[in-house]
Scaffold this motif. Structure first.
Motif, PDB file in Angstrom:
ATOM      1  N   ASP A   1       0.840  -1.188   0.000  1.00  0.00           N
ATOM      2  CA  ASP A   1       0.000   0.000   0.000  1.00  0.00           C
ATOM      3  C   ASP A   1       0.878   1.241   0.000  1.00  0.00           C
ATOM      4  O   ASP A   1       2.061   1.173   0.351  1.00  0.00           O
ATOM      5  CB  ASP A   1      -0.907   0.007   1.239  1.00  0.00           C
ATOM      6  CG  ASP A   1      -2.088   0.961   1.124  1.00  0.00           C
ATOM      7  OD1 ASP A   1      -2.477   1.303  -0.015  1.00  0.00           O
ATOM      8  OD2 ASP A   1      -2.618   1.363   2.176  1.00  0.00           O
ATOM      9  N   LEU A   2       0.287   2.369  -0.403  1.00  0.00           N
ATOM     10  CA  LEU A   2       0.980   3.653  -0.307  1.00  0.00           C
ATOM     11  C   LEU A   2      -0.034   4.754  -0.107  1.00  0.00           C
ATOM     12  O   LEU A   2      -1.209   4.602  -0.404  1.00  0.00           O
ATOM     13  CB  LEU A   2       1.855   3.931  -1.528  1.00  0.00           C
ATOM     14  CG  LEU A   2       1.183   4.150  -2.879  1.00  0.00           C
ATOM     15  CD1 LEU A   2       0.765   5.594  -3.068  1.00  0.00           C
ATOM     16  CD2 LEU A   2       2.154   3.778  -3.980  1.00  0.00           C
ATOM     17  N   SER A   3       0.455   5.863   0.435  1.00  0.00           N
ATOM     18  CA  SER A   3      -0.386   7.026   0.665  1.00  0.00           C
ATOM     19  C   SER A   3       0.482   8.267   0.502  1.00  0.00           C
ATOM     20  O   SER A   3       1.651   8.267   0.880  1.00  0.00           O
ATOM     21  CB  SER A   3      -0.973   6.968   2.081  1.00  0.00           C
ATOM     22  OG  SER A   3      -1.860   8.045   2.295  1.00  0.00           O
ATOM     23  N   VAL A   4      -0.107   9.318  -0.076  1.00  0.00           N
ATOM     24  CA  VAL A   4       0.630  10.559  -0.305  1.00  0.00           C
ATOM     25  C   VAL A   4       0.211  11.582   0.747  1.00  0.00           C
ATOM     26  O   VAL A   4      -0.972  11.820   0.969  1.00  0.00           O
ATOM     27  CB  VAL A   4       0.358  11.116  -1.719  1.00  0.00           C
ATOM     28  CG1 VAL A   4       1.127  12.408  -1.940  1.00  0.00           C
ATOM     29  CG2 VAL A   4       0.721  10.076  -2.772  1.00  0.00           C
ATOM     30  N   MET A   5       1.211  12.169   1.391  1.00  0.00           N
ATOM     31  CA  MET A   5       0.970  13.183   2.415  1.00  0.00           C
ATOM     32  C   MET A   5       0.742  14.542   1.755  1.00  0.00           C
ATOM     33  O   MET A   5       1.066  14.743   0.586  1.00  0.00           O
ATOM     34  CB  MET A   5       2.162  13.241   3.372  1.00  0.00           C
ATOM     35  CG  MET A   5       2.423  11.926   4.071  1.00  0.00           C
ATOM     36  SD  MET A   5       3.886  11.933   5.110  1.00  0.00           S
ATOM     37  CE  MET A   5       3.317  12.965   6.438  1.00  0.00           C
ATOM     38  N   GLY A   6       0.221  15.485   2.502  1.00  0.00           N
ATOM     39  CA  GLY A   6      -0.046  16.814   1.990  1.00  0.00           C
ATOM     40  C   GLY A   6       1.186  17.541   1.484  1.00  0.00           C
ATOM     41  O   GLY A   6       1.104  18.386   0.603  1.00  0.00           O
ATOM     42  N   ASN A   7       2.367  17.196   2.024  1.00  0.00           N
ATOM     43  CA  ASN A   7       3.610  17.844   1.606  1.00  0.00           C
ATOM     44  C   ASN A   7       4.273  17.129   0.429  1.00  0.00           C
ATOM     45  O   ASN A   7       5.394  17.461   0.054  1.00  0.00           O
ATOM     46  CB  ASN A   7       4.585  17.928   2.778  1.00  0.00           C
ATOM     47  CG  ASN A   7       4.966  16.569   3.327  1.00  0.00           C
ATOM     48  OD1 ASN A   7       4.615  15.528   2.768  1.00  0.00           O
ATOM     49  ND2 ASN A   7       5.681  16.552   4.436  1.00  0.00           N
ATOM     50  N   GLY A   8       3.594  16.144  -0.155  1.00  0.00           N
ATOM     51  CA  GLY A   8       4.128  15.430  -1.312  1.00  0.00           C
ATOM     52  C   GLY A   8       4.939  14.192  -0.968  1.00  0.00           C
ATOM     53  O   GLY A   8       5.279  13.414  -1.852  1.00  0.00           O
ATOM     54  N   GLN A   9       5.268  14.002   0.313  1.00  0.00           N
ATOM     55  CA  GLN A   9       5.979  12.779   0.692  1.00  0.00           C
ATOM     56  C   GLN A   9       5.040  11.583   0.564  1.00  0.00           C
ATOM     57  O   GLN A   9       3.822  11.717   0.671  1.00  0.00           O
ATOM     58  CB  GLN A   9       6.504  12.870   2.124  1.00  0.00           C
ATOM     59  CG  GLN A   9       7.654  13.826   2.287  1.00  0.00           C
ATOM     60  CD  GLN A   9       8.221  13.767   3.687  1.00  0.00           C
ATOM     61  OE1 GLN A   9       7.553  13.381   4.643  1.00  0.00           O
ATOM     62  NE2 GLN A   9       9.470  14.169   3.820  1.00  0.00           N
ATOM     63  N   VAL A  10       5.633  10.430   0.342  1.00  0.00           N
ATOM     64  CA  VAL A  10       4.875   9.193   0.158  1.00  0.00           C
ATOM     65  C   VAL A  10       5.190   8.245   1.309  1.00  0.00           C
ATOM     66  O   VAL A  10       6.357   8.092   1.692  1.00  0.00           O
ATOM     67  CB  VAL A  10       5.241   8.524  -1.192  1.00  0.00           C
ATOM     68  CG1 VAL A  10       4.573   7.172  -1.329  1.00  0.00           C
ATOM     69  CG2 VAL A  10       4.872   9.443  -2.347  1.00  0.00           C
ATOM     70  N   LYS A  11       4.158   7.626   1.864  1.00  0.00           N
ATOM     71  CA  LYS A  11       4.316   6.537   2.827  1.00  0.00           C
ATOM     72  C   LYS A  11       4.089   5.243   2.060  1.00  0.00           C
ATOM     73  O   LYS A  11       3.037   5.044   1.447  1.00  0.00           O
ATOM     74  CB  LYS A  11       3.309   6.644   3.969  1.00  0.00           C
ATOM     75  CG  LYS A  11       3.510   7.862   4.841  1.00  0.00           C
ATOM     76  CD  LYS A  11       4.795   7.755   5.635  1.00  0.00           C
ATOM     77  CE  LYS A  11       4.919   8.938   6.576  1.00  0.00           C
ATOM     78  NZ  LYS A  11       6.073   8.827   7.458  1.00  0.00           N
ATOM     79  N   LEU A  12       5.071   4.365   2.074  1.00  0.00           N
ATOM     80  CA  LEU A  12       5.015   3.084   1.369  1.00  0.00           C
ATOM     81  C   LEU A  12       5.040   1.969   2.408  1.00  0.00           C
ATOM     82  O   LEU A  12       5.967   1.891   3.215  1.00  0.00           O
ATOM     83  CB  LEU A  12       6.200   2.964   0.414  1.00  0.00           C
ATOM     84  CG  LEU A  12       6.351   1.675  -0.378  1.00  0.00           C
ATOM     85  CD1 LEU A  12       5.133   1.428  -1.254  1.00  0.00           C
ATOM     86  CD2 LEU A  12       7.617   1.732  -1.227  1.00  0.00           C
TER      87      LEU A  12
END
Length: 93
Positions: free
Chosen positions: A8-19
């Motif tokens: 899974d992944l998610s994009v934070m408001g600052n453009g960083q990605v959590k993988l």
């Protein structure tokens, strides 16, 4: 034998990605990627008997949520701080 797979992944408001990575033994690894998708840091969690990581969600407040599912059907939702450390959790089911 340990085998990691991205799930899974998610994009934070600052453009960083959590993988989110899952190991066959139930461990989770949450990677933070910069906005240009280069690796920044990660934090490993588990393994916890019977639990497998399912999803990651990134919030605008630099906190993330990590969803786990137990083999008996229960769910656990963890709140992670910006460094990826667990700061709160709740179980459901």
């Amino acid at each position: 034998v340990s085998q990691w797979a991205p799930i899974d992944l998610s994009v934070m408001g600052n453009g960083q990605v959590k993988l989110l990575w899952q190991d066959t033994d139930g461990r989770a690894s949450v990677w933070t990627l910069n906005s240009n998708l280069s690796y920044n840091t990660h934090r490993d969690h588990g393994p916890h008997a019977g639990w497998m990581p399912i999803r990651v969600a990134a919030g605008a407040n630099n906190e993330s949520r990590l969803l786990w599912r137990h083999r008996d059907g229960r769910a656990s939702l963890w709140k992670l701080n910006a460094a990826g450390d667990g700061i709160d959790d709740r179980q459901f089911g």
